[in-house]
Design a protein around this motif. Structure first.
Motif, PDB file in Angstrom:
ATOM      1  N   ARG A 101      44.298  41.622  44.351  1.00  0.00           N
ATOM      2  CA  ARG A 101      44.795  42.121  45.545  1.00  0.00           C
ATOM      3  C   ARG A 101      44.090  41.779  46.790  1.00  0.00           C
ATOM      4  NH1 ARG A 101      45.241  46.506  42.028  1.00  0.00           N
ATOM      5  NH2 ARG A 101      43.213  47.440  42.974  1.00  0.00           N
ATOM      6  N   ALA A 102      42.674  41.685  46.719  1.00  0.00           N
ATOM      7  CA  ALA A 102      41.846  41.172  47.875  1.00  0.00           C
ATOM      8  C   ALA A 102      42.097  39.931  48.123  1.00  0.00           C
ATOM      9  CB  ALA A 102      40.340  41.404  47.658  1.00  0.00           C
ATOM     10  N   GLN A 104      45.057  38.198  47.613  1.00  0.00           N
ATOM     11  CA  GLN A 104      46.226  38.253  48.135  1.00  0.00           C
ATOM     12  C   GLN A 104      46.154  38.555  49.968  1.00  0.00           C
ATOM     13  OE1 GLN A 104      48.928  36.834  47.203  1.00  0.00           O
ATOM     14  NE2 GLN A 104      48.551  36.308  45.097  1.00  0.00           N
ATOM     15  N   GLN A 105      45.648  39.594  49.885  1.00  0.00           N
ATOM     16  CA  GLN A 105      45.287  40.252  51.211  1.00  0.00           C
ATOM     17  C   GLN A 105      44.711  39.041  52.354  1.00  0.00           C
ATOM     18  OE1 GLN A 105      46.492  43.062  53.028  1.00  0.00           O
ATOM     19  NE2 GLN A 105      45.989  41.544  54.734  1.00  0.00           N
ATOM     20  N   ARG A 106      43.685  38.464  52.053  1.00  0.00           N
ATOM     21  CA  ARG A 106      42.956  37.477  52.714  1.00  0.00           C
ATOM     22  C   ARG A 106      43.695  36.304  52.660  1.00  0.00           C
ATOM     23  NH1 ARG A 106      36.744  38.305  50.203  1.00  0.00           N
ATOM     24  NH2 ARG A 106      36.569  40.482  50.546  1.00  0.00           N
ATOM     25  N   GLU A 108      46.869  36.351  53.138  1.00  0.00           N
ATOM     26  CA  GLU A 108      47.944  36.634  54.285  1.00  0.00           C
ATOM     27  C   GLU A 108      47.093  36.674  55.825  1.00  0.00           C
ATOM     28  OE1 GLU A 108      51.392  37.279  55.797  1.00  0.00           O
ATOM     29  OE2 GLU A 108      51.023  37.017  53.741  1.00  0.00           O
ATOM     30  N   ASP A 109      46.165  37.261  55.693  1.00  0.00           N
ATOM     31  CA  ASP A 109      45.227  37.219  56.825  1.00  0.00           C
ATOM     32  C   ASP A 109      44.910  35.823  57.353  1.00  0.00           C
ATOM     33  OD1 ASP A 109      44.936  39.745  56.651  1.00  0.00           O
ATOM     34  OD2 ASP A 109      43.025  40.109  56.000  1.00  0.00           O
TER      35      ASP A 109
END
Length: 134
Positions: A101-102, A104-106, A108-109
């Motif tokens: 999850r981390a 994937q979020q990074r 996207e960022d």
């Protein structure tokens, strides 16, 4: 030398990491050469290269050395020949899901940052006078 082992120069070429970076990861305990030659040279295996590739992929996403170490502990335990007890296995998988999850979020960022950078570059380009076509 055993053909299964590589010296640090070959590992550096294969991972696109500098010798200095590989040595730093060794000093911090993220990767440990699997063997040493008679002359004392570090020798690495395919598993060591795979480990360095995990580290290399985490770095641009901003993971810290401690986070890298933690993920490697999880994957080492999950990949171990000794099956963890069901409760521990589920806890390890939960930790792995957290890293996923981390990541994937990074990603996207980073996509957002890249989009803003592209907009900025385009804006600068629009401010430049256009030269007449020949």
């Amino acid at each position: 030398m055993n053909s299964e082992h590589m010296q640090i120069g070959e590992v550096a070429a294969r991972t696109e990491l500098s010798l200095r970076t590989i040595r730093h990861y060794e000093e911090t305990g993220l990767v440990i050469p699997s063997a040493r030659s008679q002359g004392g040279f570090r020798l690495y295996t395919e598993a060591d290269v795979a480990r360095l590739m995990v580290i290399r992929r985490m770095k641009p996403l901003g993971f810290t050395l401690d986070e890298m170490r933690s993920l490697l502990e999880v994957t080492d335990r999950l990949d171990s020949d000794e099956e963890p007890p069901p409760g521990e296995r589920e806890e390890l998988l939960d930790r792995l899901r957290g890293f996923e999850r981390a990541a994937q979020q990074r990603v996207e960022d980073l996509r957002t940052q890249l989009s803003r950078a592209q907009e900025f570059a385009a804006t600068l380009g629009q401010r430049l006078p256009r030269s007449p076509a020949p």
